[in-house]
Design an enzyme around this catalytic site. Structure first.
Site, PDB file in Angstrom:
ATOM      1  CG  ASP A  36     -17.496 -71.403  61.143  1.00 29.43           C
ATOM      2  OD1 ASP A  36     -18.454 -71.938  60.556  1.00 29.43           O
ATOM      3  OD2 ASP A  36     -16.520 -70.917  60.541  1.00 29.43           O
ATOM      4  CD  GLU A  46     -22.475 -65.197  47.140  1.00 25.23           C
ATOM      5  OE1 GLU A  46     -21.978 -66.316  46.914  1.00 25.23           O
ATOM      6  OE2 GLU A  46     -23.243 -64.976  48.106  1.00 25.23           O
ATOM      7  CD  GLN A  52     -22.314 -65.530  57.146  1.00 27.20           C
ATOM      8  OE1 GLN A  52     -23.290 -65.820  56.480  1.00 27.20           O
ATOM      9  NE2 GLN A  52     -21.095 -65.958  56.846  1.00 27.20           N
ATOM     10  CE  LYS A  86     -15.693 -70.271  52.791  1.00 32.80           C
ATOM     11  NZ  LYS A  86     -17.183 -70.292  52.793  1.00 32.80           N
ATOM     12  CE1 TYR A  87     -14.056 -72.571  56.316  1.00 35.18           C
ATOM     13  CE2 TYR A  87     -13.523 -73.360  54.120  1.00 35.18           C
ATOM     14  CZ  TYR A  87     -14.460 -73.002  55.067  1.00 35.18           C
ATOM     15  OH  TYR A  87     -15.801 -73.068  54.767  1.00 35.18           O
ATOM     16  CG  ASP A 139     -21.717 -64.299  51.795  1.00 31.19           C
ATOM     17  OD1 ASP A 139     -21.124 -64.739  50.804  1.00 31.19           O
ATOM     18  OD2 ASP A 139     -22.079 -64.998  52.764  1.00 31.19           O
ATOM     19  CG  ASN A 140     -25.025 -66.810  51.080  1.00 32.31           C
ATOM     20  OD1 ASN A 140     -24.921 -67.155  49.903  1.00 32.31           O
ATOM     21  ND2 ASN A 140     -24.367 -67.401  52.049  1.00 32.31           N
ATOM     22  CE  LYS A 180     -17.094 -75.727  60.460  1.00 36.37           C
ATOM     23  NZ  LYS A 180     -17.738 -75.665  59.137  1.00 36.37           N
TER      24      LYS A 180
END
Length: 665
Positions: free
Chosen positions: A352, A416, A317, A526-527, A387-388, A257
């Site tokens: 991604d 989170e 992930q 983040k990007y 995360d998640n 990304k």
């Protein structure tokens, strides 16, 4: 059921299916409903059972809801481990006699009989042996009262007064006569180290700290773990306990990304650190541009030397380039066209990122993730921000958290999970130490008062809240429009409304420009690289406020507790008031500690109004004869006031958005 029924014991999670939570030094409220047939007095004792199976602490419970038979006591565990708690109901013959005798003697009914029965009861209490035996000094108080009760030369009222004197009552409070003892089952209680309940977190992307842009070539040089370590003294100076790193693993190239989650990249775009995995490795490796494990070890050592611990993001992930994709394609979801499904949160798409599919080989995935966690634990990571977690199966988390706890009980996991309440609560029940919360979206007075009461109430027995004003993914509307005052307001509420709180790097600079149409900062870190000029923070004052809030939190043990919060009413819709109180007997200092927080949640306007304080909740005794006043020391401004049951406050958010008052000198 025992002879004296004991029901509705708390803290208990799903009838003991999972343990309730506490930490060393926490005053745990133990409650139960205890009653019996007829009119005789009942009482109750709360007991903590230590990890060794022996009774460690006990306290007589107090009736907190007269007429409803609800009793409470607070007990403090003193070491980590698997504890237990139980409640013992019992018949209180002294309480029964005292109630009846005071009525009958005053009315001249059965006077001599009542005094004789009292003497026999106290005589029996003084002569006890075994575990219930009263010390010699206490026994003498009782035998002296027996002598007075039997002294027929004295008036009946004087004889009765000797039997119900404060000294006798104090002895029988400490060494009660307990009959028909009826214990509840022993319910599980897991006790963690204090940081599992109370701490302050600082989040950063290490690659931004020390990143350098060359305008001539429009290229970037990434910051490293070594350059990020240079930020640690500044972070420690603001009083933070935990420095939390977003993922530091290799980042994939496929579908990388660009800025602001764009599908279009330009050379040099670093990609999202949540797109984990490349030819350089996966979750057990470090992104080469950040450095090596030697650099990571140096970062951890520097943090430790400054009094901080390191938390690492766990994002389960993968990038399409992750080694797992080639080695274990069965760990992912294959679509009808043969492609692997990427992550989606409509309308957001994350081309991604491949989510793991736990349906095909759950044991294989679990074993690999446990191995990966051990790699980082071996390199000094003591906390994980997950995360998640709500997108992975609960049985997986239940096993993983228990397995890590068994080997490394000091390791802490933060969930989170901004998701539905049932999932959030049950992630906490099955073992997560801390949880993100809805605090980020609670803005009005009613919302805040209700939420503060909710997370510090019964729910606090299993879900420890972590309050974050923003995250790297969330910039709520309140902060988009609230300016510097808005950032100050939310910092005060987060730092003092929950024992654990955190900020995302850049909060000190009041970064509040959203990407159009979404609750997210523009130029999301983040990007892209996002180096910052920290010298600007001095003029804004937020960094100074963060430091002072963390100092206050450390200085006041009442703020390191969760289940001790009281909301106090105000007559203005922008004034929120709450307090935290810790009795002297439960305080590590041996002194009672009480903090009152009054916040103006309107970041644009001065607000004024009355605050109605519940003096008993502050550990004070109200007087019916004259208004009660106490010394109120504002530890934010270092000013002192005379406050009472009703207080008029005026708060200008541009000058002072809150009072943070210590009760007493």
């Amino acid at each position: 059921m025992g002879r004296i029924p004991v029901v509705d014991v708390s803290p208990v999670v799903e009838a003991g299916r999972w343990p309730a939570k506490a930490v060393v030094g926490e005053a745990v409220p133990v409650r139960a409903t205890v009653f019996r047939e007829g009119h005789d007095a009942v009482a109750a004792t709360a007991v903590l059972v230590g990890p060794d199976g022996r009774d460690r602490a006990s306290a007589r419970m107090v009736d907190i809801a007269p007429g409803l038979d609800r009793f409470e006591a607070r007990l403090v565990p003193d070491e980590p481990g698997r504890w237990g708690l139980r409640v013992e109901g019992w018949s209180d013959p002294y309480g029964t006699w005292r109630h009846d005798a005071e009525i009958k003697v005053a009315a001249g009914v059965d006077t001599e009989l009542m005094l004789t029965e009292g003497a026999l009861l106290l005589e029996r209490a003084a002569a006890r042996t075994g575990a219930d035996k009263a010390p010699a000094k206490a026994a003498r108080v009782l035998t002296d009262a027996v002598t007075a009760l039997r002294d027929t030369a004295r008036p009946p009222a004087a004889r009765l007064a000797a039997g119900v004197s404060p000294e006798v009552r104090a002895v029988l409070d400490a060494y009660p006569v307990r009959e028909l003892l009826s214990p509840s089952p022993v319910y599980p209680l897991v006790v963690d180290r204090p940081l599992a309940l109370a701490g302050s977190w600082y989040e950063l992307f290490p690659r931004s700290h020390g990143a350098v842009h060359d305008p001539a070539t429009d290229t970037w040089t990434s910051g490293t773990l070594r350059t990020a370590a240079e930020e640690l003294p500044r972070i420690a100076g603001m009083g933070f306990d935990v420095v939390y790193l977003t993922p530091i693993h290799p980042i994939g190239q496929t579908h990388r990304k660009g800025r602001n989650n764009s599908l279009t990249t330009v050379p040099g775009d670093p990609g999202s650190p949540y797109a984990i995995g490349s030819e350089d490795g996966g979750h057990d490796a470090i992104e080469p541009t950040l450095g090596t494990f030697e650099d990571f070890d140096a970062f951890v050592a520097r943090a430790k030397g400054l009094g901080m611990e390191v938390a690492l993001d766990v994002a389960l992930q993968c990038s399409p380039d992750h080694p797992w994709v080639a080695e274990h394609p069965e760990w992912f979801t294959t679509r009808a066209d043969g492609s692997i499904a990427y992550a989606e949160n409509p309308p957001k798409k994350y081309q991604d990122i491949y989510p793991l599919n736990f349906d095909n080989d759950p044991q294989g995935i679990a074993a690999e993730i446990r191995r990966v966690l051990q790699v980082w634990i071996d390199h000094g990571v003591t906390l994980f921000r997950v995360d998640n977690p709500h997108t992975k199966p609960l049985p997986f988390w239940e096993w993983l958290l228990a397995d890590v706890r068994a080997a490394h009980p000091d390791v802490i996991f933060l969930s989170e999970a901004f998701t539905r309440p049932a999932m959030m609560l049950n992630l906490a029940r099955i073992g997560f130490h801390q949880s993100y919360t809805y605090f980020t979206w609670r803005n009005t007075k009613d919302e805040l008062e209700e939420y503060l009461a909710e997370v510090s109430g019964e729910q606090g027995s299993w879900m420890r809240p972590s309050f974050w004003p923003t995250t790297h993914d969330i910039l709520p509307p309140y902060l988009q429009h609230g300016g510097v005052a808005g950032f100050a307001v939310r910092a005060v509420l987060a730092a003092l409304g929950a024992p654990t709180w955190g900020i995302y790097s850049g909060y000190e600079l009041v970064e509040n420009v959203p990407r159009p149409g979404v609750e997210e900062q523009i130029d999301n870190e983040k990007y892209e690289f996002r180096p910052r000029d920290w010298s600007v923070a001095d003029g804004l004052g937020i960094a100074t406020l963060l430091q002072r809030l963390n100092e206050i939190r450390r200085a006041h043990p009442a703020l390191q507790q969760l289940r001790n919060l009281t909301v106090h009413p105000t007559n203005d819709d922008a004034l929120v008031c709450f307090s935290r109180h810790l009795d002297a007997e439960h305080s590590p200092t041996g002194r009672a500690d009480t903090i009152i927080v009054v916040v103006n949640i309107d970041p644009h306007s001065t607000r004024e109004g009355l605050v109605h304080l519940d003096l008993r909740a502050l550990g004070l005794t109200p007087s019916a004869e004259e208004p009660h006043q106490f010394v109120a020391h504002d530890v934010l401004s270092d000013e002192t006031y005379a406050w009472g049951e009703q207080v008029w406050v005026r708060l200008d958010p541009y000058v002072r958005c809150a009072h943070v008052v210590q009760v007493g000198a």
